[in-house]
Write an enzyme that holds these catalytic residues in place. Structure first.
Site, PDB file in Angstrom:
ATOM      1  N   HIS A   1      -7.487  -6.145   0.428  1.00 20.38           N
ATOM      2  CA  HIS A   1      -6.310  -5.233   0.118  1.00 20.38           C
ATOM      3  C   HIS A   1      -4.924  -6.187   0.045  1.00 20.38           C
ATOM      4  O   HIS A   1      -4.587  -6.883   1.093  1.00 20.38           O
ATOM      5  CB  HIS A   1      -6.283  -4.248   1.265  1.00 20.38           C
TER       6      HIS A   1
ATOM      7  N   ASP B   1      -9.128  -5.250  -5.321  1.00 16.02           N
ATOM      8  CA  ASP B   1      -8.605  -4.057  -3.925  1.00 16.02           C
ATOM      9  C   ASP B   1      -9.351  -2.892  -4.037  1.00 16.02           C
ATOM     10  O   ASP B   1      -9.419  -1.928  -4.723  1.00 16.02           O
ATOM     11  CB  ASP B   1      -7.191  -3.899  -4.382  1.00 16.02           C
TER      12      ASP B   1
ATOM     13  N   SER C   1       0.745  -1.347   0.112  1.00 16.73           N
ATOM     14  CA  SER C   1       0.172  -0.084   0.014  1.00 16.73           C
ATOM     15  C   SER C   1       0.843   1.146   0.103  1.00 16.73           C
ATOM     16  O   SER C   1       1.448   1.384  -0.985  1.00 16.73           O
ATOM     17  CB  SER C   1      -0.802  -0.004   1.009  1.00 16.73           C
TER      18      SER C   1
END
Length: 520
Positions: A489, A461, A234
């Site tokens: 995610h 996602d 991320s």
């Protein structure tokens, strides 16, 4: 905010177990931190990393968890980095690390440095958790090293938003569209910004991603690695790609999983997030209605949530947890939903928690929401929120900030287009407009001259939608994109296909063929 839930309990215990946490009040703070995008990386000499055995503190934290039977040992480390790279020989701040080693390592390659995202999530905490879950083939070849970036957890934590204000921010209207609702949200945002400006002044600008990327190069040297091997999730993909831009010749292997789009400005990024969470909720709802035992939310989960938000707006919902005095507002409910959409494993808890809340018990929703924002059972918070805002705003180009009237217009527009998440995403754009700090905008990233880089994207996602990974892979000169047709995610290590490709890259530097896609 782009946050990743973590092992909050583990991080809390580490805070107690490991002494010597330092803040700006303990050292010399810079008068300013005017690093610029164009300034070349400074070359200060790396300080030694001092390691101590903290196995006795960490092993009880992981006991009973899947993977805890692995023969792992843990060490805690500390080192110093310059507060300002404009003054590389000036005042320093401490950085905290955790190193996990699997017994019986053979043909060791070096260290695998880890960042779990956020920004603001603890990398030390993540190293503890990932040591239990990463493929053993990787752990046999690498020490797993997580570090708390500057401003985070045990590395000079930025702490300037009171716990009671955080509770009010979480409880606030999550879909503000009226003038009154937006005024209330903006007032909370201004209160947080004012408090942090008063506490830190110009020092807030030191918590930038560019500075942390430079810290990473000192950590690489301190770990004894000629080049960096890195796993970033991320926001960690932003950190990793920034490192590659600053130090392309020092890249051995970078895995950038759940990529943040480097081409999106803050407005486009916020809208993509709103759209991603809407799609994520639809996937959750479809999964729920297809359950053999029946969905506890009935045949229309979105309608159920809308009714529950109206119920909580009229009368906040109490919790059956002993000693809990809070009541769930619509803000708490929406925070719980966002938290659960990060991982399909949390979907059953979300469905049951929403159903229980409709019957008057919000306990399960508080559990999800508290994990998301780092709220502990004693009512205190980690510094996840403080660090998230400080780092995000230190990276923002002030020339791209939106006017307040434009944000209000977007809240109305996005509230219609993305009914659950749009207005809140628009309101979040106000955060950095009132944040008083020096800015170090992120550099454009192409990382010319870097070794091959592996970007991993997930078609389902909700937090960092797949187009961001596509853009990052296109922008980085040497990048290859691996796509997973999954939900939730991040992708690694969740399937054999993804694991095989990433493991081969990390260990043997073998990149998958362009266009490789892994099935669900």
């Amino acid at each position: 905010m782009r946050l990743s839930p973590g092992l909050v309990a583990a991080a809390s215990a580490l805070l107690v177990a490991v002494s010597g946490c330092t803040s700006f009040s303990d050292s010399t703070a810079p008068e300013s931190s005017p690093a610029t995008e164009s300034s070349p990386p400074a070359e200060p000499e790396a300080a030694d990393i001092t390691w101590t055995d903290c196995n006795d503190q960490i092993q009880p934290l992981v006991a009973g968890r899947p993977g805890s039977e692995r023969p792992l040992t843990f060490e805690c480390g500390r080192t110093e980095v310059p507060i300002s790279y404009d003054e590389p020989d000036g005042a320093t701040m401490p950085i905290f690390l955790v190193r996990a080693r699997l017994a019986g390592q053979t043909d060791r390659i070096g260290s695998l440095l880890l960042n779990p995202g956020g920004p603001g999530a603890s990398g030390a905490d993540a190293a503890i958790g990932r040591a239990l879950t990463l493929p053993e083939d990787v752990l046999r070849r690498f020490d797993l090293v997580g570090f708390d970036p500057r401003g985070v957890a045990l590395s000079t934590p930025v702490e300037c938003i009171p716990d009671e204000l955080k509770d009010r921010m979480i409880a606030a209207e999550p879909r503000p569209v009226s003038e009154e609702q937006l005024d209330a949200v903006f007032t909370l945002t201004q209160e947080a910004a004012d408090g942090c400006a008063e506490e830190y002044g110009d020092a807030l600008g030191t918590f930038s991603t560019t500075a942390t990327a430079r810290d990473m190069d000192l950590l690489r040297q301190g770990l004894g690695d000629e080049q960096l091997t890195f796993l970033g999730y991320s926001y960690g993909t932003t950190l990793g790609s920034t490192y590659a831009e600053l130090f392309p010749d020092r890249v051995r292997a970078l895995v950038l999983d759940a990529a943040v789009d480097p081409d999106a400005d803050q407005r486009a990024d916020a809208e993509a997030g709103a759209a991603g969470f809407e799609a994520g909720f639809d996937a959750f709802a479809a999964n729920c209605t297809q359950l053999i035992a029946g969905c506890p939310l009935g045949g229309d989960p979105r309608g159920f949530v809308n009714d529950l938000l109206a119920q909580a707006g009229a009368a906040p919902i109490p919790s059956a947890r002993a000693g809990e005095t809070r009541q769930a507002t619509p803000g708490v409910i929406m925070t719980a939903i966002q938290a659960a959409l990060y991982s399909t494993t949390a979907w059953p808890q979300l469905a049951q928690g929403l159903a229980a809340a409709a019957q008057g018990d919000s306990q399960a929703l508080f559990s999800l929401a508290d994990t998301y924002y780092g709220r502990l059972q004693d009512g205190t918070f980690s510094n996840l929120i403080d660090a998230n805002i400080a780092i995000t705003c230190a990276d923002r180009d002030p020339g791209q900030e939106l006017a307040e009237e434009d944000i209000r217009a977007l809240a109305a527009d996005w509230g219609q287009r993305y009914p659950l998440f749009g207005a809140g995403a628009a309101a979040s754009l106000y955060t950095c407009t009132v944040w008083e700090a020096e800015r170090t905008p992120l550099p454009e990233r192409d990382a010319q001259g870097a070794a091959p880089i592996l970007v991993v994207g997930n078609s389902g996602d909700p937090v960092t939608p797949l187009p961001g990974a596509v853009d990052l892979a296109e922008d980085l000169e040497s990048a290859v994109l691996l796509t997973w047709q999954g939900q939730g995610h991040t992708a690694y290590p969740k399937t054999d296909c993804v694991n095989g490709a990433v493991n081969a890259y990390l260990i043997d530097l073998t990149v998958p063929a362009e266009g490789t896609t892994c099935p669900l």
